[in-house]
Enzyme design. Structure first.
Site, mmCIF file in Angstrom:
data_model
loop_
_atom_site.group_PDB
_atom_site.id
_atom_site.type_symbol
_atom_site.label_atom_id
_atom_site.label_comp_id
_atom_site.label_asym_id
_atom_site.label_seq_id
_atom_site.Cartn_x
_atom_site.Cartn_y
_atom_site.Cartn_z
ATOM 1 N N GLY A 473 56.064 19.007 1.811
ATOM 2 C CA GLY A 473 55.847 18.238 3.024
ATOM 3 C C GLY A 473 56.241 16.781 2.853
ATOM 4 C CB THR A 474 56.931 14.976 -0.244
ATOM 5 O OG1 THR A 474 57.642 16.107 -0.773
ATOM 6 C CG2 THR A 474 55.501 15.033 -0.715
ATOM 7 C CB THR A 656 60.506 10.613 3.166
ATOM 8 O OG1 THR A 656 61.513 10.046 2.331
ATOM 9 C CG2 THR A 656 61.161 11.485 4.221
ATOM 10 C CE LYS A 723 60.073 1.896 -12.321
ATOM 11 N NZ LYS A 723 59.273 0.646 -12.266
ATOM 12 N N GLY A 724 59.742 7.789 -8.423
ATOM 13 C CA GLY A 724 58.786 8.744 -7.844
ATOM 14 C C GLY A 724 57.569 8.010 -7.322
ATOM 15 C CD GLU A 727 51.046 13.146 -8.077
ATOM 16 O OE1 GLU A 727 50.019 13.621 -8.558
ATOM 17 O OE2 GLU A 727 52.178 13.350 -8.539
HETATM 18 MO MO1 MOS Z 1 50.426 16.752 -7.929
HETATM 19 S S1 MOS Z 1 48.373 16.561 -8.207
HETATM 20 O O1 MOS Z 1 50.977 16.258 -9.433
HETATM 21 O O2 MOS Z 1 50.626 18.404 -7.696
#
Ligand code: MOS
Length: 780
Positions: A473-474, A656, A723-724, A727
């Site tokens: 969904g990202t 996004t 880098k990402g 989270e």
């Molecule tokens: Mo995410 S908690 O690294 O799936």
């Protein structure tokens, strides 16, 4: 440009809308349970009402008598299911417990039977009529429960082999000008993705087909194959669209092989949709944690000592661990550091990943302690972060590949208006509302995985990308497509991206925020091979306008091979090659990876490179600023605005990216003020195991959320320069809110979530002690 689509800055791609957006909002995206299978039977789980003990016997007569019941799987009639290794030990499973293999009960809500019937209704009715005689033992529910067993994490975890430490923290604390010594606690949180957990299986001879929302189709394929003792080549897992995952769909839970087995026994497709409350005990969750932080500093705020001890709840069966000291000990310059993580084993289901598993609890603790230190030093909390900024890992001394923490604090504080803050707690007020302003750092390690992909360019300019990565969904479909479009010089509308199918080359697990960096790196590598082929054909043909050019001087854009103003249409180059399609398969291995990483991927392993390696450290950073308003009479807590500034290397797509960071901060509000799974301590049972009683913020709780994306270039990590950040946003938010609550009230709540009753109780305590000291003064 619209707020949802921020203007790209340097080193950012275009804010394209999601490729799958229209499919999703029109209901055309097929989620796993929607996949049409012929004549399915329906399965329902029967789960244990006790948390510890064993099953004595079953009485299935009444259940079997329900019309339409086809099969009831129990430990008494299921044989040959194999134990599958725990994820934390390198296996594919969320727990090593294979529930129908034994009569032992490890936790409340454990699967004890699977009922299959012609209809959902019949299966449900029969499930209620399954009778199990159980022998119950007293369970340990959580910290401090009799029977809970505390062990040093480094002794049992394969992930956390040593506790980060450097120098002599005890001696430095004893000498420090200013110290804080504080304890914090974070609660249990449960996954509640809007798409329920589900598994659908059917067999074609020896070939098993599995439809399940999964963050790692190769990992799930391996897990099911191992449980059933079959060749993984005969299992295909499809997971094309996922309605929320956040870690809960990352490793195999025990339901999956059971559904495969039921489908085999019946020789018919079987579909299982797990109920909301059963999801609380048959999937994973974020475990409760405790922390003790001790910080020492000189008068100027330079840290001289930092210790972080963490305690995490896990199950009896598996040493699940997040070990966030890996991050919390490395964020600030400090010569003396000590840390220790302990696991506390209780009779619960095994916890598992939940968005920023280590950082959410551990950085909450660190960043609240930093605020407490700033208060003691009479120092601005932003200044405290600046003074302790570092460009190297304080533990090993290796350099950060890039680090924009201070610029993030500068941008966010400016946008927030931090300069207008009056430092004294309780000094800012608007009528009946006490105003608090707080801030905290956000961080997330820049992790990566080896990956494989296939990319094809057709004459005419159509592109297809195939990689068994997963879009949770990202926006993975979109950013992967953007990378191919950019490298192959076509528009995004010409690119088709195929993900989430174990028949495709293996991609990264959709976890650890590794997808964009890893998938885009391998896709760009495959595209480079295609370019090279076209460039060679164009530059070696005598009649080409590009004849004799160095291939390194050529570029590909607008469906043309170009050298300055000279160009040739790619269709012409295809003619020269005499083909209609150029297709390339590529494998990419991060520099730090072992040579067998691709073989591991094919075998359902997860070869993740972590943020810190032996010669460098890599993290994405952010700074979050929050305003809270607390009603002076009722202590109602509001969050009218939150501002976050983030830097994460190349931003593939600002739309996004913004969405991920905004969603993260909203979850941060939830962590700070709302979410907590309530546990019945006597029975080790979750009480609020439904969406009505499990508190999450609604629109009315979330007012203004602003995301600032900073330009950052990091070419040391991977070819994509990414880098990402999936989270990153929800790290630090809880600390920023907690610090703002302190600023509003002078009350420090050290246990999340911060709710009205905790502030009220603390307030009453505070007023009582103020009154008694007032009396004591007068009496003297
Ligand atoms: Mo995410 S908690 O690294 O799936």
């Amino acid at each position: 440009m619209a707020k949802a689509a921020p203007e790209p800055k340097a080193n950012m791609g275009q804010p394209y809308p999601r490729l799958d957006g229209r499919l999703k909002v029109t209901g055309k995206a097929l989620y796993a349970a929607d996949f049409p299978v012929a004549n399915p039977a329906f399965a329902i789980l029967v789960t244990s009402p006790i948390a510890r003990g064993y099953i004595v016997s079953f009485d299935l007569a009444e259940a079997r008598a329900v019309p339409g019941v086809l099969d009831i799987l129990t430990p008494e009639n299921v044989e040959g299911l194999k134990e599958v290794a725990f994820f934390g030990d390198g296996g594919p499973a969320a727990t090593r417990i294979q529930p129908l293999s034994s009569k032992k009960i490890w936790h409340d809500g454990q699967i004890i039977a699977l009922v299959v019937a012609d209809s959902f209704e019949a299966a449900r009715e029969a499930a209620y009529k399954v009778k199990a005689a159980l022998k119950a033992e007293t369970p340990a529910a959580t910290f401090d429960s009799p029977g809970a067993e505390t062990i040093q994490a480094s002794k049992v975890s394969k992930r956390h082999r040593e506790d980060p430490a450097v120098g002599d923290a005890e001696a430095a604390l004893a000498r420090a000008d200013v110290t804080v010594d504080v304890e914090y606690a974070t609660p249990t949180q449960h996954h509640n993705p809007i798409e329920l957990f589900s598994t659908t299986c059917f067999w074609e001879g020896e070939q098993l087909h599995v439809f399940e929302p999964s963050q790692a189709v190769y990992v799930l394929r391996r897990g099911i194959a191992e449980a059933l003792g079959m060749d993984p080549a005969n299992v295909r897992v499809v997971s094309q669209y996922i309605g929320g995952a956040f870690g809960s769909k990352g490793s195999m839970t025990s339901r999956s092989p059971l559904v495969a087995l039921a489908a085999k026994r019946l020789n018919r497709p079987v579909k299982l949709i797990v109920t909301r409350s059963q999801g609380f005990t048959t999937a994973t969750y974020r475990a409760e944690t405790r922390h003790r932080l001790r910080l020492g500093a000189d008068r100027h705020g330079n840290l001289t000592a930092l210790t972080h001890e963490g305690w995490e709840v896990t199950s009896r069966s598996d040493p699940y661990l997040v070990g966030g000291t890996e991050a919390s000990t490395r964020m600030y310059a400090c010569p003396n550091v000590a840390s220790m993580v302990s696991l506390v084993r209780v009779d619960r289901n095994t916890p598992g990943f939940m968005r920023s598993p280590p950082e959410v609890p551990y950085i909450y603790a660190l960043e609240t302690a930093m605020d407490e230190l700033a208060v003691k030093l009479h120092m601005d909390p932003v200044e405290l972060r600046r003074v302790n900024d570092t460009m190297k890992d304080p533990i090993k001394g290796v350099p950060y590949t890039s680090r924009s923490l201070v610029p993030c604090f500068e941008e966010a504080s400016k946008a927030f208006g931090w300069a207008r803050r009056s430092a004294e707690p309780g000094s800012m007020r608007d009528g009946d509302w006490l105003i608090g302003w707080g801030c905290a750092m956000a961080c997330y390690p820049s992790q990566m995985s080896a990956a494989a992909a296939r990319v094809r360019l057709e004459r005419g300019g159509k592109v297809r990308v195939q990689i068994a990565a997963q879009d949770v969904g990202t926006g993975a479909y979109t950013v992967i497509g953007q990378m191919a479009a950019e490298r192959l010089g076509v528009s995004l509308a010409n690119v088709r991206v195929e993900l989430g199918d174990s028949a495709l080359p293996p991609g990264p697990i959709a976890g650890g925020s590794i997808t964009t960096a890893s998938a885009c790196s391998v896709v760009s590598k495959a595209c480079d091979s295609i370019r090279e082929k076209l460039f060679r054909a164009a530059s070696t043909a005598n009649d080409s306008p590009l004849s004799g050019q160095q291939t390194s001087a050529l570029t590909l854009s607008d469906r043309k091979v170009m050298a300055g103003s000279v160009s040739e249409d790619i269709d012409r180059v295809f003619d020269r090659l005499g083909v209609g399609v150029v297709e390339e398969y590529a494998e990419w291995i991060p520099r730090e990876s072992t040579a067998d990483a691709i073989r591991m991927l094919y075998n359902g392993g997860v070869p993740i490179i972590r943020g810190e390696t032996k010669d460098r450290i890599a993290f994405a950073f952010g700074a979050e600023f929050v305003e809270v308003r607390i009603h002076a009479q009722t202590r109602e807590i509001r969050v009218p605005r939150i501002v976050g500034a983030f830097a994460a290397g190349r931003i593939m797509n600002p739309r996004t990216a913004r969405s991920q960071l905004m969603g993260g901060m909203i979850w941060g509000i939830s962590s700070a003020l709302h979410e907590q799974t309530e546990i019945d301590i006597q029975r080790a049972k979750y009480v609020n195991d439904n969406l009505a009683d499990y508190l999450i913020p609604v629109n009315a709780d979330v007012e203004q959320v602003d995301v600032i994306l900073l330009s950052e270039e990091d070419n040391k990590l991977n070819p994509a320069g990414v880098k990402g950040l999936g989270e990153l946003g929800n790290v630090g938010t809880a600390a920023a809110i907690s610090n703002a609550v302190y600023h509003a009230t002078g009350i420090r709540i050290r246990e999340l979530p911060i709710r009205v009753e905790k502030i009220l109780n603390a307030w009453v305590e505070k007023e009582r002690s103020m009154q008694s000291s007032f009396r004591a003064c007068r009496g003297r």
